[in-house]
Design a protein around this motif. Structure first.
Motif, mmCIF file in Angstrom:
data_model
loop_
_atom_site.group_PDB
_atom_site.id
_atom_site.type_symbol
_atom_site.label_atom_id
_atom_site.label_comp_id
_atom_site.label_asym_id
_atom_site.label_seq_id
_atom_site.Cartn_x
_atom_site.Cartn_y
_atom_site.Cartn_z
ATOM 1 N N PRO A 55 78.940 80.121 -36.028
ATOM 2 C CA PRO A 55 80.042 79.576 -36.825
ATOM 3 C C PRO A 55 80.915 78.540 -36.107
ATOM 4 O O PRO A 55 81.580 77.746 -36.756
ATOM 5 N N HIS A 56 80.904 78.527 -34.769
ATOM 6 C CA HIS A 56 81.765 77.602 -34.025
ATOM 7 C C HIS A 56 80.974 76.928 -32.910
ATOM 8 O O HIS A 56 80.285 77.599 -32.144
ATOM 9 N N ALA A 57 81.094 75.597 -32.820
ATOM 10 C CA ALA A 57 80.455 74.828 -31.755
ATOM 11 C C ALA A 57 81.477 73.857 -31.176
ATOM 12 O O ALA A 57 82.372 73.392 -31.878
ATOM 13 N N CYS A 58 81.319 73.566 -29.898
ATOM 14 C CA CYS A 58 82.267 72.703 -29.198
ATOM 15 C C CYS A 58 81.527 71.652 -28.391
ATOM 16 O O CYS A 58 80.586 71.961 -27.675
ATOM 17 N N LEU A 59 81.965 70.410 -28.528
ATOM 18 C CA LEU A 59 81.513 69.311 -27.675
ATOM 19 C C LEU A 59 82.728 68.817 -26.902
ATOM 20 O O LEU A 59 83.674 68.314 -27.497
ATOM 21 N N GLU A 74 81.577 75.104 -37.645
ATOM 22 C CA GLU A 74 82.793 74.296 -37.461
ATOM 23 C C GLU A 74 82.729 73.644 -36.086
ATOM 24 O O GLU A 74 82.527 74.324 -35.079
ATOM 25 N N LEU A 75 82.884 72.326 -36.039
ATOM 26 C CA LEU A 75 82.817 71.601 -34.774
ATOM 27 C C LEU A 75 84.209 71.419 -34.189
ATOM 28 O O LEU A 75 85.112 70.886 -34.826
ATOM 29 N N HIS A 76 84.363 71.847 -32.947
ATOM 30 C CA HIS A 76 85.582 71.646 -32.165
ATOM 31 C C HIS A 76 85.243 70.578 -31.123
ATOM 32 O O HIS A 76 84.139 70.555 -30.595
ATOM 33 N N THR A 77 86.190 69.688 -30.822
ATOM 34 C CA THR A 77 85.918 68.648 -29.832
ATOM 35 C C THR A 77 87.042 68.556 -28.820
ATOM 36 O O THR A 77 88.176 68.947 -29.087
ATOM 37 N N GLY A 78 86.706 68.048 -27.659
ATOM 38 C CA GLY A 78 87.675 67.863 -26.591
ATOM 39 C C GLY A 78 87.707 69.035 -25.631
ATOM 40 O O GLY A 78 87.204 70.115 -25.907
ATOM 41 N N LYS A 79 88.309 68.807 -24.490
ATOM 42 C CA LYS A 79 88.345 69.829 -23.443
ATOM 43 C C LYS A 79 89.163 71.057 -23.840
ATOM 44 O O LYS A 79 88.836 72.169 -23.462
ATOM 45 N N ASP A 80 90.220 70.878 -24.612
ATOM 46 C CA ASP A 80 91.033 72.015 -25.030
ATOM 47 C C ASP A 80 90.282 72.928 -25.991
ATOM 48 O O ASP A 80 90.655 74.091 -26.170
ATOM 49 N N SER A 81 89.244 72.431 -26.600
ATOM 50 C CA SER A 81 88.500 73.235 -27.573
ATOM 51 C C SER A 81 87.752 74.388 -26.905
ATOM 52 O O SER A 81 87.435 75.377 -27.564
ATOM 53 N N LEU A 82 87.500 74.311 -25.611
ATOM 54 C CA LEU A 82 86.886 75.440 -24.912
ATOM 55 C C LEU A 82 87.811 76.653 -24.972
ATOM 56 O O LEU A 82 87.346 77.784 -25.130
ATOM 57 N N GLU A 83 89.098 76.413 -24.851
ATOM 58 C CA GLU A 83 90.069 77.509 -24.959
ATOM 59 C C GLU A 83 90.058 78.105 -26.353
ATOM 60 O O GLU A 83 90.202 79.327 -26.505
ATOM 61 N N GLU A 84 89.873 77.272 -27.379
ATOM 62 C CA GLU A 84 89.777 77.778 -28.744
ATOM 63 C C GLU A 84 88.588 78.714 -28.879
ATOM 64 O O GLU A 84 88.712 79.778 -29.501
ATOM 65 N N LEU A 85 87.448 78.337 -28.324
ATOM 66 C CA LEU A 85 86.267 79.200 -28.385
ATOM 67 C C LEU A 85 86.503 80.512 -27.643
ATOM 68 O O LEU A 85 86.139 81.572 -28.122
ATOM 69 N N ALA A 86 87.090 80.408 -26.473
ATOM 70 C CA ALA A 86 87.313 81.615 -25.657
ATOM 71 C C ALA A 86 88.272 82.581 -26.353
ATOM 72 O O ALA A 86 88.223 83.786 -26.107
ATOM 73 N N ALA A 87 89.120 82.082 -27.224
ATOM 74 C CA ALA A 87 90.108 82.928 -27.882
ATOM 75 C C ALA A 87 89.601 83.504 -29.219
ATOM 76 O O ALA A 87 90.341 84.239 -29.889
ATOM 77 N N LEU A 88 88.364 83.210 -29.611
ATOM 78 C CA LEU A 88 87.849 83.746 -30.878
ATOM 79 C C LEU A 88 87.807 85.276 -30.843
ATOM 80 O O LEU A 88 87.553 85.860 -29.792
ATOM 81 N N ASP A 89 87.994 85.889 -31.999
ATOM 82 C CA ASP A 89 87.898 87.355 -32.086
ATOM 83 C C ASP A 89 86.484 87.822 -31.856
ATOM 84 O O ASP A 89 85.540 87.267 -32.288
#
Length: 89
Positions: A55-59, A74-89
């Motif tokens: 459901p979530h991918a990051c570049l 859902e595509l997340h981009t940028g370096k801060d998006s790694l934190e978004e992935l790490a915070a997923l439930d």
């Protein structure tokens, strides 16, 4: 029956990511990918997202041209998006 463990795989397109995906393929009932990341290999990342229905991918360094992830991702981009992935439930 136990629910599968949810996993976010950072560096999914690298050699360690490849090895991890092999393990997940052998144990789909035990591990569920909910997020994956890559630095810039969008095509390979989206192939993984499609195969595992992620459901979530990051570049972290997206290409200049527009890229389109699978419709369920859902595509997340940028370096801060790694934190978004790490915070997923």
């Amino acid at each position: 029956m136990n629910s599968p463990k949810k996993l976010v795989l950072l560096g999914a397109t690298g050699s360690i990511g490849d090895s991890t995906l092999k393990v997940i393929r052998k144990h789909p009932d035990k591990i569920k990918l909910i997020g994956i990341s890559a630095h810039q290999q969008a095509e390979k990342l989206f192939t993984i997202a499609e195969e595992f229905q992620v459901p979530h991918a990051c570049l972290t360094n997206p290409p200049k041209e527009k890229v389109t992830p699978p419709r369920h991702t859902e595509l997340h981009t940028g370096k801060d998006s790694l934190e978004e992935l790490a915070a997923l439930d």
